[in-house]
Design a protein around this motif. Structure first.
Motif, PDB file in Angstrom:
ATOM      1  N   LYS A  84       0.695  -1.247  -0.089  1.00  0.00           N
ATOM      2  CA  LYS A  84      -0.058   0.107   0.014  1.00  0.00           C
ATOM      3  C   LYS A  84       0.839   1.143   0.064  1.00  0.00           C
ATOM      4  O   LYS A  84       0.825   2.345  -0.745  1.00  0.00           O
ATOM      5  N   LYS A  86       2.178   1.702  -3.549  1.00  0.00           N
ATOM      6  CA  LYS A  86       1.513   2.202  -4.389  1.00  0.00           C
ATOM      7  C   LYS A  86       1.089   3.668  -4.046  1.00  0.00           C
ATOM      8  O   LYS A  86       1.086   4.636  -5.036  1.00  0.00           O
ATOM      9  N   ARG A 111       1.692   6.679  -6.721  1.00  0.00           N
ATOM     10  CA  ARG A 111       0.583   7.436  -7.107  1.00  0.00           C
ATOM     11  C   ARG A 111       1.183   8.935  -6.880  1.00  0.00           C
ATOM     12  O   ARG A 111       1.164   9.980  -7.680  1.00  0.00           O
TER      13      ARG A 111
END
Length: 157
Positions: free
Chosen positions: A98, A101, A105
């Protein structure tokens, strides 16, 4: 022949046989049979040892059952501990993915913002060049205007 076989049997049980004696008479057969059927000397010891062996086997079975329960309990505790560690590692891995990611992002967002910045910088440079060109034109027009005004003033005189 039967009394003779019983006689030989009795002699073997009593350990005799060195001295020969006559086979028993038929009247002594009842006495001989009760003696022959009676337990041999070491049989009591054999029965005692057999009982001890049975007790030991029974105790061994009980001890093995208790030991198996203990080992099963230890195994299940170790299994639970291992599964707890596996779940903890899995949660750590999920958090790590996470975070990666999110970083990606954010990285994509940073790239997008840098691209926009570059576009605005290029646009500002283009507009500055355009502004400088127009200022030069204005200056040149201003010079022409001043010259024309001076010429007009001169012609009017």
């Amino acid at each position: 022949t039967r009394p003779y076989i019983c006689y030989i049997f009795r002699k073997l049980l009593s350990g005799g046989g060195a001295g020969r004696s006559a086979p028993p008479e038929l009247g002594d057969m009842d006495t001989f049979m009760t003696e022959a059927v009676a337990e041999p000397q070491g049989m009591k010891k054999v029965r005692d040892l057999h009982g001890q062996l049975q007790d030991t086997v029974s105790n061994l079975s009980t001890k093995i059952t208790v030991l198996l329960r203990e080992r099963e309990k230890d195994f299940l505790a170790a299994y639970r501990h291992h599964m707890y560690n596996v779940q903890k590692d899995l949660q750590d891995a999920k958090r790590s993915v996470k975070k990666a990611k999110d970083d990606l992002r954010n990285n994509d967002q940073i790239k997008k913002l840098k691209k926009e910045r570059d576009w605005f910088r290029n646009e500002a440079l283009r507009l500055e060049k355009l502004s400088q060109t127009q200022e030069k034109e204005i200056d040149s027009i201003q010079v022409k205007f001043n010259t024309l005004r001076d010429d007009r003033v001169w012609f009017e005189k």
